[in-house]
Motif scaffolding. Sequence first.
Motif, PDB file in Angstrom:
ATOM      1  N   GLN B 133     -90.736 -21.646  52.121  1.00 51.85           N
ATOM      2  CA  GLN B 133     -91.870 -20.946  52.863  1.00 51.85           C
ATOM      3  C   GLN B 133     -93.184 -21.228  52.176  1.00 51.85           C
ATOM      4  O   GLN B 133     -94.186 -21.482  53.247  1.00 51.85           O
ATOM      5  CB  GLN B 133     -91.319 -19.429  52.529  1.00 51.85           C
ATOM      6  N   GLN B 134     -93.436 -21.597  50.989  1.00 48.89           N
ATOM      7  CA  GLN B 134     -94.686 -21.758  50.539  1.00 48.89           C
ATOM      8  C   GLN B 134     -95.136 -23.389  51.163  1.00 48.89           C
ATOM      9  O   GLN B 134     -96.431 -23.511  51.304  1.00 48.89           O
ATOM     10  CB  GLN B 134     -94.750 -21.933  49.043  1.00 48.89           C
ATOM     11  N   ILE B 135     -94.049 -24.251  50.919  1.00 54.56           N
ATOM     12  CA  ILE B 135     -94.510 -25.575  51.279  1.00 54.56           C
ATOM     13  C   ILE B 135     -94.870 -25.506  52.551  1.00 54.56           C
ATOM     14  O   ILE B 135     -95.642 -26.206  53.308  1.00 54.56           O
ATOM     15  CB  ILE B 135     -92.849 -26.406  51.197  1.00 54.56           C
ATOM     16  N   GLN B 158    -100.166 -32.180  61.619  1.00 58.58           N
ATOM     17  CA  GLN B 158    -100.182 -30.874  60.938  1.00 58.58           C
ATOM     18  C   GLN B 158     -99.712 -29.967  61.983  1.00 58.58           C
ATOM     19  O   GLN B 158     -99.978 -30.087  63.176  1.00 58.58           O
ATOM     20  CB  GLN B 158    -101.479 -30.577  60.326  1.00 58.58           C
ATOM     21  N   GLN B 159     -98.651 -29.166  61.483  1.00 57.32           N
ATOM     22  CA  GLN B 159     -98.132 -27.989  62.344  1.00 57.32           C
ATOM     23  C   GLN B 159     -98.496 -26.746  61.685  1.00 57.32           C
ATOM     24  O   GLN B 159     -98.690 -26.570  60.566  1.00 57.32           O
ATOM     25  CB  GLN B 159     -96.649 -28.459  62.678  1.00 57.32           C
ATOM     26  N   SER B 160     -97.960 -25.611  62.230  1.00 61.26           N
ATOM     27  CA  SER B 160     -97.822 -24.353  61.499  1.00 61.26           C
ATOM     28  C   SER B 160     -96.465 -24.132  61.399  1.00 61.26           C
ATOM     29  O   SER B 160     -95.995 -22.887  61.065  1.00 61.26           O
ATOM     30  CB  SER B 160     -98.478 -23.358  62.551  1.00 61.26           C
ATOM     31  N   TRP B 161     -95.536 -24.931  61.730  1.00 57.82           N
ATOM     32  CA  TRP B 161     -94.392 -25.123  61.037  1.00 57.82           C
ATOM     33  C   TRP B 161     -93.372 -23.835  61.405  1.00 57.82           C
ATOM     34  O   TRP B 161     -93.302 -23.884  62.503  1.00 57.82           O
ATOM     35  CB  TRP B 161     -94.279 -25.280  59.523  1.00 57.82           C
ATOM     36  N   LEU B 162     -93.146 -22.870  60.645  1.00 51.01           N
ATOM     37  CA  LEU B 162     -92.478 -21.820  60.725  1.00 51.01           C
ATOM     38  C   LEU B 162     -93.049 -21.008  61.700  1.00 51.01           C
ATOM     39  O   LEU B 162     -92.343 -20.022  62.307  1.00 51.01           O
ATOM     40  CB  LEU B 162     -92.036 -21.156  59.528  1.00 51.01           C
ATOM     41  N   SER B 166     -91.430 -23.575  68.733  1.00 48.18           N
ATOM     42  CA  SER B 166     -90.603 -24.637  69.209  1.00 48.18           C
ATOM     43  C   SER B 166     -90.051 -25.432  68.154  1.00 48.18           C
ATOM     44  O   SER B 166     -89.000 -26.345  68.283  1.00 48.18           O
ATOM     45  CB  SER B 166     -91.445 -25.643  70.103  1.00 48.18           C
ATOM     46  N   ILE B 167     -90.604 -25.526  66.950  1.00 49.66           N
ATOM     47  CA  ILE B 167     -90.031 -26.207  65.855  1.00 49.66           C
ATOM     48  C   ILE B 167     -89.547 -25.295  64.626  1.00 49.66           C
ATOM     49  O   ILE B 167     -88.831 -25.910  63.655  1.00 49.66           O
ATOM     50  CB  ILE B 167     -90.946 -27.270  65.099  1.00 49.66           C
ATOM     51  N   ALA B 168     -89.579 -24.051  64.503  1.00 49.42           N
ATOM     52  CA  ALA B 168     -89.274 -23.183  63.446  1.00 49.42           C
ATOM     53  C   ALA B 168     -87.975 -23.425  63.258  1.00 49.42           C
ATOM     54  O   ALA B 168     -87.623 -23.663  62.017  1.00 49.42           O
ATOM     55  CB  ALA B 168     -89.590 -21.781  63.773  1.00 49.42           C
ATOM     56  N   LEU B 169     -86.763 -23.405  63.905  1.00 44.16           N
ATOM     57  CA  LEU B 169     -85.590 -23.531  63.743  1.00 44.16           C
ATOM     58  C   LEU B 169     -85.135 -25.191  63.162  1.00 44.16           C
ATOM     59  O   LEU B 169     -84.491 -25.091  62.151  1.00 44.16           O
ATOM     60  CB  LEU B 169     -84.613 -23.353  64.989  1.00 44.16           C
ATOM     61  N   ILE B 170     -85.909 -25.994  63.556  1.00 44.88           N
ATOM     62  CA  ILE B 170     -85.626 -27.412  63.033  1.00 44.88           C
ATOM     63  C   ILE B 170     -86.116 -27.249  61.645  1.00 44.88           C
ATOM     64  O   ILE B 170     -85.565 -27.896  60.552  1.00 44.88           O
ATOM     65  CB  ILE B 170     -86.326 -28.403  63.676  1.00 44.88           C
ATOM     66  N   CYS B 171     -87.461 -26.663  61.372  1.00 46.11           N
ATOM     67  CA  CYS B 171     -87.908 -26.586  59.872  1.00 46.11           C
ATOM     68  C   CYS B 171     -86.814 -25.844  59.073  1.00 46.11           C
ATOM     69  O   CYS B 171     -86.619 -26.404  57.884  1.00 46.11           O
ATOM     70  CB  CYS B 171     -89.116 -25.884  59.831  1.00 46.11           C
ATOM     71  N   ILE B 172     -86.115 -24.867  59.447  1.00 43.84           N
ATOM     72  CA  ILE B 172     -85.072 -24.287  58.605  1.00 43.84           C
ATOM     73  C   ILE B 172     -83.887 -25.182  58.387  1.00 43.84           C
ATOM     74  O   ILE B 172     -83.212 -25.275  57.462  1.00 43.84           O
ATOM     75  CB  ILE B 172     -84.653 -22.801  59.410  1.00 43.84           C
ATOM     76  N   VAL B 251     -88.730 -11.918  60.442  1.00 39.44           N
ATOM     77  CA  VAL B 251     -87.412 -12.027  60.394  1.00 39.44           C
ATOM     78  C   VAL B 251     -86.658 -12.340  61.629  1.00 39.44           C
ATOM     79  O   VAL B 251     -86.248 -11.573  62.415  1.00 39.44           O
ATOM     80  CB  VAL B 251     -86.946 -10.554  59.752  1.00 39.44           C
ATOM     81  N   GLY B 252     -86.709 -13.561  61.895  1.00 42.46           N
ATOM     82  CA  GLY B 252     -85.954 -13.965  63.025  1.00 42.46           C
ATOM     83  C   GLY B 252     -86.882 -14.734  63.941  1.00 42.46           C
ATOM     84  O   GLY B 252     -86.253 -15.314  65.084  1.00 42.46           O
ATOM     85  N   GLY B 253     -88.290 -14.434  63.633  1.00 46.07           N
ATOM     86  CA  GLY B 253     -89.263 -14.977  64.667  1.00 46.07           C
ATOM     87  C   GLY B 253     -89.468 -16.386  64.290  1.00 46.07           C
ATOM     88  O   GLY B 253     -88.917 -17.196  63.586  1.00 46.07           O
ATOM     89  N   PRO B 254     -90.749 -16.801  65.210  1.00 48.77           N
ATOM     90  CA  PRO B 254     -91.486 -16.088  66.110  1.00 48.77           C
ATOM     91  C   PRO B 254     -90.604 -16.107  67.433  1.00 48.77           C
ATOM     92  O   PRO B 254     -89.955 -17.116  67.779  1.00 48.77           O
ATOM     93  CB  PRO B 254     -92.608 -17.009  66.269  1.00 48.77           C
TER      94      PRO B 254
END
Lengths: 304, 308
Positions: B133-135, B158-162, B166-172, B251-254
């Motif tokens: 989460q910090q990374i 550069q992204q806002s990642w989580l 559109s990419i948050a799930l991929i980050c996880i 918690v489950g978002g965005p």
Amino acid sequence: MTTETMQVDGEKAAVPPTASAARWKWRSSEGGVLNAFSHVFLLVWALMVGVPLLWALWSSFKTSGEILTHPWSLPTDFHFDNWSRAWSKANIGQYFLNTAFVVGLSTFGTMLLGSMAAYVLARFEFPGNRFIYFLFVGGMAFPVVMVLVPLFFVTKNLGILNTLPGLVLIYIAYSLPFTVFFMTAFFRTLPTTVAEAALIDGASHTRTFFQIMLPMAKPGIISIGIFNILGQWNQYLLPLVLNQGDTKNWVLTQGLADLAVQQGYQGDWGALFAGLSIAMLPVLAVYIVFQKQVQAGLTAGALK
Amino acid sequence: MRHGKYRFIIGFLAIPLALYGVLVISPFLQDFQISLTSWSGLTPEKNFIGLDNYQKLMHNDLFWKALWHNVLLLLFVPVVTLGFGLFFAFMLNVGGRRRGSAGVAGVRGSGLYKVIFFFPQVLSITIIAILWQQIYNPDPENGMLNSLLSSVGLSSLQQSWLGDSSIALICIMVVMVWANVGFYVVLFSAGMASIPGEIYEAALLDGASRVKTFFRITLPLLRDTVATAWVYMGIIAMDAFIYVQLMSVNVGGPDESTDVVPLLLYKTAFRDNSQYGMAAAMGVAMLIVTLVFAILSMRLSRRERIEF
């Protein structure tokens, strides 16, 4: 390996025949390319694993300002105050001791009760043996999250909700399926003659188990013991739901999750990384010392 | 052998069985019962409403969305993790400069690589999730990943990642792969080491190359281990609770873009107005999906065992 093939492939081949020599050359260049490739890929992954962990460690010595403005820089001087703040103010020390208490008791209980049940199931024939075995083993198949709601009320009604002894009992119960599965298989592989001799000499079944069978099962107990210690030490879901009461009773994982949320408001990043390091280092240290046993213990279930 | 056999059996089984029965079996059975009620914990008696919860679940978009995310995890995380695991195990065991007595040679320092690769496996997922989460910190200057990208001149990536739905799930997913690859490298390496050297010798005498040896001999003989690993990894992917709960925004978002069924169950029961009946129904649904996955995997991987 025969000496003949050694000479074809080995470096010490004195006078290799010409045809073989060509092939030998080709082989070794194939090895060279592959070797370089291997090292590059392996090194990249090693860095990808190692650098984030090191980053957390060296960030734990920086001030929050440094962490934010220069996330990559090495610490200018070592701020051990982050560590003491995490240990005492964020209660990581207390959580550490709680976790050690719970895991110590629950691993001991798991190994004792699991081995007892497994021994009986592996060595004695009685009506219902298969049924009880599958009852235990079936526990490996369903997702724990499924039972959270009823388990919450069962523990509440028993008066063990939000207590550390309650957590010990819950950890034992949920570690039994794999422990019984593995130890049953292990007891089956041990020779029966020693136990029979002890019984003929007049030892009781109980005594035979504790003084003869249990020591013989030591390798299996060590493997599964390591598996259980790590699994219970790292458990998060069960305490999150069943130990959410008094913060004094929290375990390490709960404390860390809370620390992460708190730092979002307070901006004390140094303490967060110190907390992560405090949780990380002992486990990694123990792992590095006992790496062979830990690797074997954790993969034991999948290899059989 | 007779004296007090049954007393001994009962004495040894009573405590483990009682503990297991009360804390595992009974909640498991109660879950089915609760799923047929509209219970919210306020009243001691539970109102029987038949299959209403299941019907509502069928029309609950949030549930389908969460289940879809679990299916995505189930499709991608095991394949990528096991693929990497096999690849690195291959590199470790076959990538050596010289062929050893077994016909293939491990690279130098393979023990050290394995030790490092295995690190995430001994750490708590809690630690891993907080660390990542910090990374993934979205700030272009402060975030570890973002500042790394800008320092190598890739600021455009550069992204806002989580924080980006559109990419948050991929980050996880990336973190889940990162956390699990090492275990499978060690597992597959151990499997490869247990293949007897004579088989390699035979291939060697027949002039097989390393790559061919790997695909024709090593991989088929590892089949059982890979099949077991596949089921393990599938169960991890079906869960994903800790990763999503600790890493995701809100918690489950965005916008519920990372929600998974276990997390939805948790929120339904313990965060939003205690709909225990509905949460229990989700639990039963999860059990069904998990069992279908396990049975399908075992069916697909069933084949004659090669004994050696």
